[in-house]
Design a protein around this motif. Sequence first.
Motif, mmCIF file in Angstrom:
data_model
loop_
_atom_site.group_PDB
_atom_site.id
_atom_site.type_symbol
_atom_site.label_atom_id
_atom_site.label_comp_id
_atom_site.label_asym_id
_atom_site.label_seq_id
_atom_site.Cartn_x
_atom_site.Cartn_y
_atom_site.Cartn_z
ATOM 1 N N THR A 1 0.831 -1.192 0.000
ATOM 2 C CA THR A 1 0.000 0.000 0.000
ATOM 3 C C THR A 1 0.871 1.249 0.000
ATOM 4 O O THR A 1 2.023 1.217 0.449
ATOM 5 N N ARG A 2 0.311 2.352 -0.512
ATOM 6 C CA ARG A 2 0.985 3.645 -0.439
ATOM 7 C C ARG A 2 0.590 4.401 0.826
ATOM 8 O O ARG A 2 0.972 5.547 1.005
ATOM 9 N N HIS A 3 -0.195 3.788 1.695
ATOM 10 C CA HIS A 3 -0.696 4.438 2.907
ATOM 11 C C HIS A 3 -0.008 3.808 4.119
ATOM 12 O O HIS A 3 -0.548 2.898 4.748
ATOM 13 N N ILE B 1 -11.362 6.696 -8.748
ATOM 14 C CA ILE B 1 -10.986 5.676 -7.770
ATOM 15 C C ILE B 1 -9.507 5.359 -7.979
ATOM 16 O O ILE B 1 -9.107 4.980 -9.083
ATOM 17 N N PRO B 2 -8.654 5.510 -6.952
ATOM 18 C CA PRO B 2 -7.207 5.336 -7.140
ATOM 19 C C PRO B 2 -6.833 3.940 -7.624
ATOM 20 O O PRO B 2 -7.337 2.931 -7.111
ATOM 21 N N ALA B 3 -5.925 3.899 -8.594
ATOM 22 C CA ALA B 3 -5.523 2.627 -9.192
ATOM 23 C C ALA B 3 -4.825 1.721 -8.191
ATOM 24 O O ALA B 3 -4.947 0.488 -8.262
ATOM 25 N N ASP B 4 -4.082 2.312 -7.231
ATOM 26 C CA ASP B 4 -3.294 1.468 -6.343
ATOM 27 C C ASP B 4 -4.151 0.685 -5.362
ATOM 28 O O ASP B 4 -3.647 -0.243 -4.711
ATOM 29 N N GLY B 5 -5.431 1.003 -5.254
ATOM 30 C CA GLY B 5 -6.314 0.245 -4.379
ATOM 31 C C GLY B 5 -7.121 -0.819 -5.102
ATOM 32 O O GLY B 5 -7.889 -1.544 -4.476
#
Length: 247
Positions: free
Chosen positions: A63-65, A197-201
């Motif tokens: 994740t980026r979070h 909607i963010p791609a990384d999710g």
Amino acid sequence: MMTRNVGKIAGGAVLVIALGWLGAARSGPDIVAPLEAAAAREIAANGGVGVTADFTLGDRWLTRHPILEGGERLPDAVRADIARAVDAIPGVGGISWGNGGTPDAVEAAAAQSPLHCQEDVEALLRARSIRFEESSAAIERGSVALVDEVAEALRPCLGAIIAITGHTDRSGPEPGNIALSGQRAAAVRDALMRRGIPADGLRIRGVGSREPVEGLDPADPANRRIEFDVVATVPLRPTPIDTPGPR
């Protein structure tokens, strides 16, 4: 000769899907590794002794979070500086402290539960389904409004890992069904990305006809469907003024 050509086409489709999965598996670490290194530098530069940034969700997803852990004995002002510095790294989508945030942040996290988003999407798809052109991954014009509604239902849980699974009925050879179901899942992912909607999710997979609707004949066209699973959620932004919660 016809059978041989069909076999070649099916084999090629399976190869494309395998390469797609391999590329996705390799791209995650490639994206996250520089963020981990940058976070470690910022933590050290701001006096973050004992603080680490975790860029994983459980043991499955990257994740980026990130979640900041440790440093419980550091002054709150130092921890706030660390949070601001990590959050400012390009590519980081928002951080949180592993020991919790302010009461407001905890309440906000509870409000965006994955179950809530899951139920909203399932309610939308209970009577309708996202339809595609025959033997194609092109979304039918009549389903565009439904994709809009799905995107809005998922928006409160931005920061979640959302699994998009494509299904087909049992008509046609299974390698082709798997390829087509994966392409349709990818088409829905791309449509959601265009709606913010963010791609990384987003995670996609195609299972062909292997998982028919319970009680339906595997050949029933109603098995041609897209399913969504909201499997995890993390805060999108740091806690207010980047401060950790009470200890």
